[in-house]
Design an enzyme around this catalytic site. Sequence first.
Site, PDB file in Angstrom:
ATOM      1  N   ASP A 136      -2.151  -1.156   5.853  1.00  0.00           N
ATOM      2  CA  ASP A 136      -2.512  -0.549   7.144  1.00  0.00           C
ATOM      3  C   ASP A 136      -4.007  -0.362   7.346  1.00  0.00           C
ATOM      4  O   ASP A 136      -4.443  -0.174   8.485  1.00  0.00           O
ATOM      5  CB  ASP A 136      -1.856   0.837   7.255  1.00  0.00           C
ATOM      6  CG  ASP A 136      -2.544   1.865   6.390  1.00  0.00           C
ATOM      7  OD1 ASP A 136      -3.225   2.752   6.934  1.00  0.00           O
ATOM      8  OD2 ASP A 136      -2.431   1.789   5.162  1.00  0.00           O
TER       9      ASP A 136
ATOM     10  N   ASP B 168       0.851  -1.184   0.000  1.00  0.00           N
ATOM     11  CA  ASP B 168       0.000   0.000   0.000  1.00  0.00           C
ATOM     12  C   ASP B 168       0.893   1.243   0.000  1.00  0.00           C
ATOM     13  O   ASP B 168       2.093   1.152   0.272  1.00  0.00           O
ATOM     14  CB  ASP B 168      -0.889  -0.040   1.245  1.00  0.00           C
ATOM     15  CG  ASP B 168      -1.711   1.214   1.436  1.00  0.00           C
ATOM     16  OD1 ASP B 168      -2.376   1.635   0.470  1.00  0.00           O
ATOM     17  OD2 ASP B 168      -1.666   1.781   2.547  1.00  0.00           O
TER      18      ASP B 168
END
Length: 224
Positions: free
Chosen positions: A165, A7
Amino acid sequence: MFLVASDYDRTLANEKNGFIISDDVKSKVNEFSKKYPFVVVTGREKRFINVLANGLTPTAWVLENGPLLLIGEKEVYLVDKEWFEIREKIIEKLEKLGLRYSVGKIIIYLDNAVNFGNKLKFDCARVEWNRNDAMIMPKNMDKGKGLLELIKILKFNGKIIAVGDSQNDIPLFNVADFKVAVANALDEIKKIADLVLDEENGKGVISLLEMVESNYFLKKINID
């Protein structure tokens, strides 16, 4: 062989720095990408990545939360033409609701939309969340599916290590052989991760890449 799928926001880049990638993280990823496939899988649009991650050269990008691939200068759209007609109808509904939005090449973005979550329901589209921000996108697409399509193009036949996350990283985790959460990840992400890093954001990713290079994952992931 391992492929690392990371990410961007709050994983590679720190929110405190305005999501501009730090030089040490950029340098490490660029060096790593010469030896292993490294893919950035993000909800971001290309136009923002060009500014925030200037000089970052991963193997490829999965953008707009899955449906847009960037391989070198080549863009690959993973949507049917019908989506753009559907998107216009969704935009009309957002206008009637008085919601502020922006439109990417494929998906629709809504910042700080958590209070409107019960209104963001569509039969013909899916809503993905990244903390308090929402993304309205094709119903059959997410980060995981975008990555799998990219892997077919790259003809990669190894193991996937995913790091993230937030909520929209769950589909990415679902297609990974090993799931990693940075230290600043949401608790729900940490709970499903195979490994929670000691460090936050890009520092955590640097540690992860060093672990791959040290053959740490040869002991953790079954290699056929």
